[in-house]
Design a protein around this motif. Structure first.
Motif, PDB file in Angstrom:
ATOM      1  N   HIS A  69      14.701  -3.946  -7.803  1.00 53.81           N
ATOM      2  CA  HIS A  69      14.990  -3.134  -6.614  1.00 53.81           C
ATOM      3  C   HIS A  69      13.871  -2.113  -6.384  1.00 53.81           C
ATOM      4  CE1 HIS A  69      17.785  -2.205  -3.423  1.00 53.81           C
ATOM      5  NE2 HIS A  69      17.540  -0.935  -3.620  1.00 53.81           N
ATOM      6  N   ASP A  70      12.637  -2.584  -6.503  1.00 56.01           N
ATOM      7  CA  ASP A  70      11.434  -1.779  -6.342  1.00 56.01           C
ATOM      8  C   ASP A  70      10.868  -2.019  -4.951  1.00 56.01           C
ATOM      9  OD1 ASP A  70       8.864  -0.690  -6.353  1.00 56.01           O
ATOM     10  OD2 ASP A  70       8.244  -1.710  -8.192  1.00 56.01           O
ATOM     11  N   VAL A  71      11.276  -1.210  -3.988  1.00 59.36           N
ATOM     12  CA  VAL A  71      10.888  -1.405  -2.592  1.00 59.36           C
ATOM     13  C   VAL A  71       9.372  -1.360  -2.434  1.00 59.36           C
ATOM     14  CG1 VAL A  71      11.096  -0.512  -0.238  1.00 59.36           C
ATOM     15  CG2 VAL A  71      13.074  -0.465  -1.760  1.00 59.36           C
ATOM     16  N   GLU A  72       8.732  -0.357  -3.004  1.00 59.36           N
ATOM     17  CA  GLU A  72       7.274  -0.232  -2.871  1.00 59.36           C
ATOM     18  C   GLU A  72       6.563  -1.448  -3.453  1.00 59.36           C
ATOM     19  OE1 GLU A  72       5.842   3.486  -4.366  1.00 59.36           O
ATOM     20  OE2 GLU A  72       7.263   4.633  -3.153  1.00 59.36           O
ATOM     21  N   GLY A  73       7.048  -1.941  -4.588  1.00 58.54           N
ATOM     22  CA  GLY A  73       6.451  -3.115  -5.206  1.00 58.54           C
ATOM     23  C   GLY A  73       6.600  -4.361  -4.352  1.00 58.54           C
ATOM     24  N   VAL A  74       7.730  -4.486  -3.652  1.00 59.26           N
ATOM     25  CA  VAL A  74       7.926  -5.622  -2.756  1.00 59.26           C
ATOM     26  C   VAL A  74       6.986  -5.514  -1.564  1.00 59.26           C
ATOM     27  CG1 VAL A  74       9.557  -6.761  -1.200  1.00 59.26           C
ATOM     28  CG2 VAL A  74      10.303  -6.041  -3.476  1.00 59.26           C
ATOM     29  N   VAL A  75       6.898  -4.346  -0.969  1.00 59.69           N
ATOM     30  CA  VAL A  75       6.042  -4.153   0.207  1.00 59.69           C
ATOM     31  C   VAL A  75       4.587  -4.471  -0.142  1.00 59.69           C
ATOM     32  CG1 VAL A  75       5.137  -2.409   1.813  1.00 59.69           C
ATOM     33  CG2 VAL A  75       7.603  -2.550   1.352  1.00 59.69           C
ATOM     34  N   GLU A  76       4.157  -4.164  -1.360  1.00 59.42           N
ATOM     35  CA  GLU A  76       2.761  -4.388  -1.761  1.00 59.42           C
ATOM     36  C   GLU A  76       2.352  -5.850  -1.767  1.00 59.42           C
ATOM     37  OE1 GLU A  76       2.224  -2.467  -5.522  1.00 59.42           O
ATOM     38  OE2 GLU A  76       2.330  -0.462  -4.645  1.00 59.42           O
ATOM     39  N   VAL A  77       3.288  -6.785  -1.828  1.00 58.21           N
ATOM     40  CA  VAL A  77       2.914  -8.201  -1.845  1.00 58.21           C
ATOM     41  C   VAL A  77       2.673  -8.739  -0.429  1.00 58.21           C
ATOM     42  CG1 VAL A  77       4.164  -8.594  -4.003  1.00 58.21           C
ATOM     43  CG2 VAL A  77       5.229  -9.228  -1.826  1.00 58.21           C
ATOM     44  N   PHE A  78       2.944  -7.932   0.582  1.00 54.49           N
ATOM     45  CA  PHE A  78       2.735  -8.346   1.966  1.00 54.49           C
ATOM     46  C   PHE A  78       1.397  -7.834   2.496  1.00 54.49           C
ATOM     47  CE2 PHE A  78       7.222  -9.034   1.612  1.00 54.49           C
ATOM     48  CZ  PHE A  78       7.478 -10.093   2.483  1.00 54.49           C
ATOM     49  N   ALA A  79       0.798  -8.626   3.372  1.00 58.07           N
ATOM     50  CA  ALA A  79      -0.408  -8.216   4.086  1.00 58.07           C
ATOM     51  C   ALA A  79      -0.034  -7.177   5.132  1.00 58.07           C
ATOM     52  CB  ALA A  79      -1.042  -9.428   4.772  1.00 58.07           C
ATOM     53  N   PRO A  80      -0.969  -6.357   5.573  1.00 59.55           N
ATOM     54  CA  PRO A  80      -0.692  -5.460   6.686  1.00 59.55           C
ATOM     55  C   PRO A  80      -0.163  -6.273   7.874  1.00 59.55           C
ATOM     56  CG  PRO A  80      -2.812  -4.931   5.700  1.00 59.55           C
ATOM     57  CD  PRO A  80      -2.347  -6.221   5.069  1.00 59.55           C
ATOM     58  N   GLY A  81       0.925  -5.802   8.451  1.00 56.70           N
ATOM     59  CA  GLY A  81       1.550  -6.516   9.560  1.00 56.70           C
ATOM     60  C   GLY A  81       2.435  -7.667   9.119  1.00 56.70           C
ATOM     61  N   GLY A  82       2.634  -7.813   7.810  1.00 52.27           N
ATOM     62  CA  GLY A  82       3.460  -8.898   7.297  1.00 52.27           C
ATOM     63  C   GLY A  82       4.920  -8.753   7.692  1.00 52.27           C
ATOM     64  N   THR A  83       5.635  -9.884   7.713  1.00 57.85           N
ATOM     65  CA  THR A  83       7.042  -9.874   8.131  1.00 57.85           C
ATOM     66  C   THR A  83       7.905 -10.727   7.214  1.00 57.85           C
ATOM     67  OG1 THR A  83       6.744 -11.753   9.632  1.00 57.85           O
ATOM     68  CG2 THR A  83       6.467  -9.522  10.568  1.00 57.85           C
ATOM     69  N   TYR A  84       9.205 -10.396   7.229  1.00 59.53           N
ATOM     70  CA  TYR A  84      10.242 -11.155   6.534  1.00 59.53           C
ATOM     71  C   TYR A  84      11.279 -11.544   7.570  1.00 59.53           C
ATOM     72  CZ  TYR A  84      14.309 -12.150   3.616  1.00 59.53           C
ATOM     73  OH  TYR A  84      15.391 -12.760   3.038  1.00 59.53           O
ATOM     74  N   SER A  85      11.662 -12.820   7.590  1.00 59.98           N
ATOM     75  CA  SER A  85      12.638 -13.303   8.571  1.00 59.98           C
ATOM     76  C   SER A  85      13.893 -13.783   7.868  1.00 59.98           C
ATOM     77  CB  SER A  85      12.063 -14.468   9.376  1.00 59.98           C
ATOM     78  OG  SER A  85      10.901 -14.080  10.047  1.00 59.98           O
ATOM     79  N   ALA A  86      15.026 -13.308   8.354  1.00 62.03           N
ATOM     80  CA  ALA A  86      16.332 -13.779   7.907  1.00 62.03           C
ATOM     81  C   ALA A  86      17.363 -13.258   8.901  1.00 62.03           C
ATOM     82  CB  ALA A  86      16.656 -13.279   6.497  1.00 62.03           C
ATOM     83  N   PHE A  87      18.530 -13.860   8.895  1.00 62.27           N
ATOM     84  CA  PHE A  87      19.643 -13.401   9.728  1.00 62.27           C
ATOM     85  C   PHE A  87      19.329 -13.487  11.219  1.00 62.27           C
ATOM     86  CE2 PHE A  87      19.125 -10.716   5.915  1.00 62.27           C
ATOM     87  CZ  PHE A  87      20.089 -11.313   5.128  1.00 62.27           C
ATOM     88  N   GLY A  88      18.379 -14.350  11.575  1.00 63.34           N
ATOM     89  CA  GLY A  88      18.002 -14.479  12.972  1.00 63.34           C
ATOM     90  C   GLY A  88      17.087 -13.386  13.471  1.00 63.34           C
ATOM     91  N   ASP A  89      16.599 -12.533  12.570  1.00 68.71           N
ATOM     92  CA  ASP A  89      15.737 -11.419  12.947  1.00 68.71           C
ATOM     93  C   ASP A  89      14.437 -11.456  12.144  1.00 68.71           C
ATOM     94  OD1 ASP A  89      17.357 -10.050  14.881  1.00 68.71           O
ATOM     95  OD2 ASP A  89      18.615  -9.330  13.242  1.00 68.71           O
ATOM     96  N   VAL A  90      13.438 -10.744  12.639  1.00 69.96           N
ATOM     97  CA  VAL A  90      12.157 -10.598  11.950  1.00 69.96           C
ATOM     98  C   VAL A  90      12.001  -9.121  11.603  1.00 69.96           C
ATOM     99  CG1 VAL A  90       9.658 -10.851  12.127  1.00 69.96           C
ATOM    100  CG2 VAL A  90      11.165 -12.535  13.226  1.00 69.96           C
ATOM    101  N   TYR A  91      11.756  -8.847  10.328  1.00 71.06           N
ATOM    102  CA  TYR A  91      11.634  -7.486   9.827  1.00 71.06           C
ATOM    103  C   TYR A  91      10.194  -7.195   9.420  1.00 71.06           C
ATOM    104  CZ  TYR A  91      16.693  -7.607   9.491  1.00 71.06           C
ATOM    105  OH  TYR A  91      18.029  -7.710   9.780  1.00 71.06           O
TER     106      TYR A  91
END
Length: 144
Positions: free
Chosen positions: A26-48
């Motif tokens: 549950h390390d939010v900062e660590g998860v965000v670090e694996v994404f490129a700038p402008g990266g997105t996660y899609s689920a539930f019919g939405d893009v985050y």
């Protein structure tokens, strides 16, 4: 397979291992670090966007993320991949299974996720991106 391609595969595998471990911790900062700038996660019919991750992770159940070895296609400084997932909720050990469909980009900091989309595998044999009506799930920010 040449050594450059093997090195790229290993780097992407380590990137995805960091994602799974950081989600389990549950390390939010660590998860965000694996994404490129402008990266997105899609689920539930939405893009985050990654700015949505603190609220999105707070709404999600905590538990153990087990991921498989990704199937990767590398093309220069971009790549695509699919990675299986088994998630076990911490509080009741309920399981969710599915797979991620990803795109990757090589950045100055190395390979990063550009997009990650979740597909859940249901008991009835169907596949979907999640239940959009979940009241705990936050709406994506306007930054998405």
């Amino acid at each position: 397979m040449d050594t450059s391609t093997m090195a790229d595969i290993i780097e992407i595998q380590q990137l995805l291992a960091r994602y799974a471990v950081r989600m389990t911790q549950h390390d939010v900062e660590g998860v965000v670090e694996v994404f490129a700038p402008g990266g997105t996660y899609s689920a539930f019919g939405d893009v985050y966007s990654t700015t949505d991750f603190p609220l999105l992770m707070e709404a999600a159940p905590r538990g153990h993320y087990t991921t498989g070895i990704p199937l990767l296609e590398i093309d220069g400084d971009t790549a695509t991949g699919v990675q299986t997932l088994s998630f076990v909720a911490q509080t009741d050990h309920a399981m969710r299974i599915g797979y991620y469909t990803d795109t990757y980009t090589r950045t100055d900091a190395g390979w990063r996720l550009q997009t990650r989309a979740m597909t859940f595998l249901r008991r009835d044999g169907s596949r979907d991106s999640g239940r959009p009506h979940d009241p705990r799930r936050p709406a994506p920010s306007s930054a998405s």
